[in-house]
Design a protein around this motif. Structure first.
Motif, mmCIF file in Angstrom:
data_model
loop_
_atom_site.group_PDB
_atom_site.id
_atom_site.type_symbol
_atom_site.label_atom_id
_atom_site.label_comp_id
_atom_site.label_asym_id
_atom_site.label_seq_id
_atom_site.Cartn_x
_atom_site.Cartn_y
_atom_site.Cartn_z
ATOM 1 N N TRP A 74 108.294 34.967 33.959
ATOM 2 C CA TRP A 74 109.017 35.409 35.151
ATOM 3 C C TRP A 74 110.456 34.899 35.159
ATOM 4 C CZ3 TRP A 74 107.672 39.493 37.451
ATOM 5 C CH2 TRP A 74 106.339 39.880 37.456
ATOM 6 N N LEU A 75 110.695 33.684 34.701
ATOM 7 C CA LEU A 75 112.063 33.172 34.637
ATOM 8 C C LEU A 75 112.928 34.025 33.709
ATOM 9 C CD1 LEU A 75 111.482 29.318 34.519
ATOM 10 C CD2 LEU A 75 112.693 30.587 36.304
ATOM 11 N N ILE A 76 112.376 34.388 32.567
ATOM 12 C CA ILE A 76 113.127 35.207 31.614
ATOM 13 C C ILE A 76 113.320 36.609 32.167
ATOM 14 C CG2 ILE A 76 113.132 36.189 29.277
ATOM 15 C CD1 ILE A 76 113.636 33.078 29.588
ATOM 16 N N THR A 77 112.326 37.146 32.837
ATOM 17 C CA THR A 77 112.457 38.475 33.439
ATOM 18 C C THR A 77 113.617 38.493 34.436
ATOM 19 O OG1 THR A 77 110.098 38.908 33.156
ATOM 20 C CG2 THR A 77 111.260 40.241 34.794
ATOM 21 N N ILE A 78 113.706 37.466 35.257
ATOM 22 C CA ILE A 78 114.789 37.382 36.238
ATOM 23 C C ILE A 78 116.118 37.084 35.549
ATOM 24 C CG2 ILE A 78 115.672 36.022 38.185
ATOM 25 C CD1 ILE A 78 112.644 35.667 38.972
ATOM 26 N N ASP A 79 116.113 36.110 34.640
ATOM 27 C CA ASP A 79 117.343 35.700 33.977
ATOM 28 C C ASP A 79 117.925 36.795 33.093
ATOM 29 O OD1 ASP A 79 119.281 33.538 33.460
ATOM 30 O OD2 ASP A 79 118.547 33.734 31.399
ATOM 31 N N SER A 80 117.088 37.668 32.551
ATOM 32 C CA SER A 80 117.584 38.717 31.655
ATOM 33 C C SER A 80 118.589 39.623 32.361
ATOM 34 C CB SER A 80 116.430 39.525 31.066
ATOM 35 O OG SER A 80 115.750 40.239 32.067
ATOM 36 N N PHE A 81 118.434 39.794 33.673
ATOM 37 C CA PHE A 81 119.403 40.582 34.442
ATOM 38 C C PHE A 81 120.777 39.921 34.381
ATOM 39 C CE2 PHE A 81 121.720 41.046 38.444
ATOM 40 C CZ PHE A 81 121.973 42.411 38.419
ATOM 41 N N PHE A 82 120.828 38.614 34.604
ATOM 42 C CA PHE A 82 122.095 37.889 34.582
ATOM 43 C C PHE A 82 122.648 37.784 33.164
ATOM 44 C CE2 PHE A 82 119.854 36.421 38.370
ATOM 45 C CZ PHE A 82 120.791 36.785 39.337
ATOM 46 N N ALA A 83 121.764 37.618 32.193
ATOM 47 C CA ALA A 83 122.204 37.569 30.797
ATOM 48 C C ALA A 83 122.855 38.893 30.399
ATOM 49 C CB ALA A 83 121.014 37.259 29.890
ATOM 50 N N ALA A 84 122.292 40.006 30.864
ATOM 51 C CA ALA A 84 122.854 41.324 30.546
ATOM 52 C C ALA A 84 124.287 41.451 31.062
ATOM 53 C CB ALA A 84 121.973 42.428 31.123
ATOM 54 N N LEU A 85 124.589 40.805 32.166
ATOM 55 C CA LEU A 85 125.956 40.829 32.692
ATOM 56 C C LEU A 85 126.929 40.152 31.727
ATOM 57 C CD1 LEU A 85 125.273 39.962 36.438
ATOM 58 C CD2 LEU A 85 125.782 42.223 35.468
ATOM 59 N N MET A 86 126.402 39.262 30.886
ATOM 60 C CA MET A 86 127.208 38.568 29.884
ATOM 61 C C MET A 86 127.040 39.201 28.496
ATOM 62 S SD MET A 86 128.675 36.337 31.750
ATOM 63 C CE MET A 86 129.526 35.499 30.454
ATOM 64 N N ASN A 87 126.452 40.399 28.451
ATOM 65 C CA ASN A 87 126.195 41.116 27.191
ATOM 66 C C ASN A 87 125.240 40.376 26.264
ATOM 67 O OD1 ASN A 87 127.803 43.408 27.792
ATOM 68 N ND2 ASN A 87 129.618 42.199 27.318
ATOM 69 N N ILE A 88 124.258 39.713 26.847
ATOM 70 C CA ILE A 88 123.224 39.033 26.078
ATOM 71 C C ILE A 88 121.896 39.707 26.378
ATOM 72 C CG2 ILE A 88 121.999 36.850 25.687
ATOM 73 C CD1 ILE A 88 124.526 35.433 26.856
ATOM 74 N N ASP A 89 121.197 40.139 25.336
ATOM 75 C CA ASP A 89 119.837 40.654 25.510
ATOM 76 C C ASP A 89 118.890 39.473 25.493
ATOM 77 O OD1 ASP A 89 120.437 43.341 25.684
ATOM 78 O OD2 ASP A 89 120.142 43.715 23.552
#
Length: 123
Positions: free
Chosen positions: A88-103
């Motif tokens: 769940w942490l990665i699921t949520i964090d992936s949204f913010f990571a995408a803003l930084m162009n990180i998959d």
């Protein structure tokens, strides 16, 4: 303990983190990633988090500072863990990571081969 995985090559680095990682181990791990960044500019990480892995407050703070200083050099991050909390942490964090162009993506331990394939696949 932090151990580099044998499948690591070039800009694709994999590590197993188990038990409690000490500050010296964290610094050595960060230096290894920084060496790959200096060679390849962008790196992708696969991190296997074993059951019971934990960091101290000092380590967590150092990780946050280091991550903010280097995040522009990350392409993909695969987290492999059986923990529902990490999922769940990665699921949520992936949204913010995408803003930084990180998959960023979570995989269960039985998907380790899939995690490596995803990490190394062209975008």
């Amino acid at each position: 303990m932090i151990k580099k995985l044998a499948q690591s090559s070039g800009p694709y680095l994999g590590f197993v983190v188990s038990g409690k990682a000490g500050l010296a181990e964290e610094q050595a791990w960060n230096e290894e990633i920084e060496q790959a960044i200096s060679t390849h500019n962008k790196v992708s990480l696969l991190i296997v988090l074993s059951e019971g892995v934990h960091w101290g407050v000092d380590n967590a703070w150092q990780d946050i500072k280091w991550l903010f200083a280097h995040m522009r050099h990350f392409d993909k991050v695969a987290i492999v863990s059986s923990s529902a909390a990490w999922h769940w942490l990665i699921t949520i964090d992936s949204f913010f990571a995408a803003l930084m162009n990180i998959d960023e993506k979570h995989f269960s331990p039985n998907e380790l081969d899939n995690a490596w394939q995803w990490l190394k696949a062209n975008q």
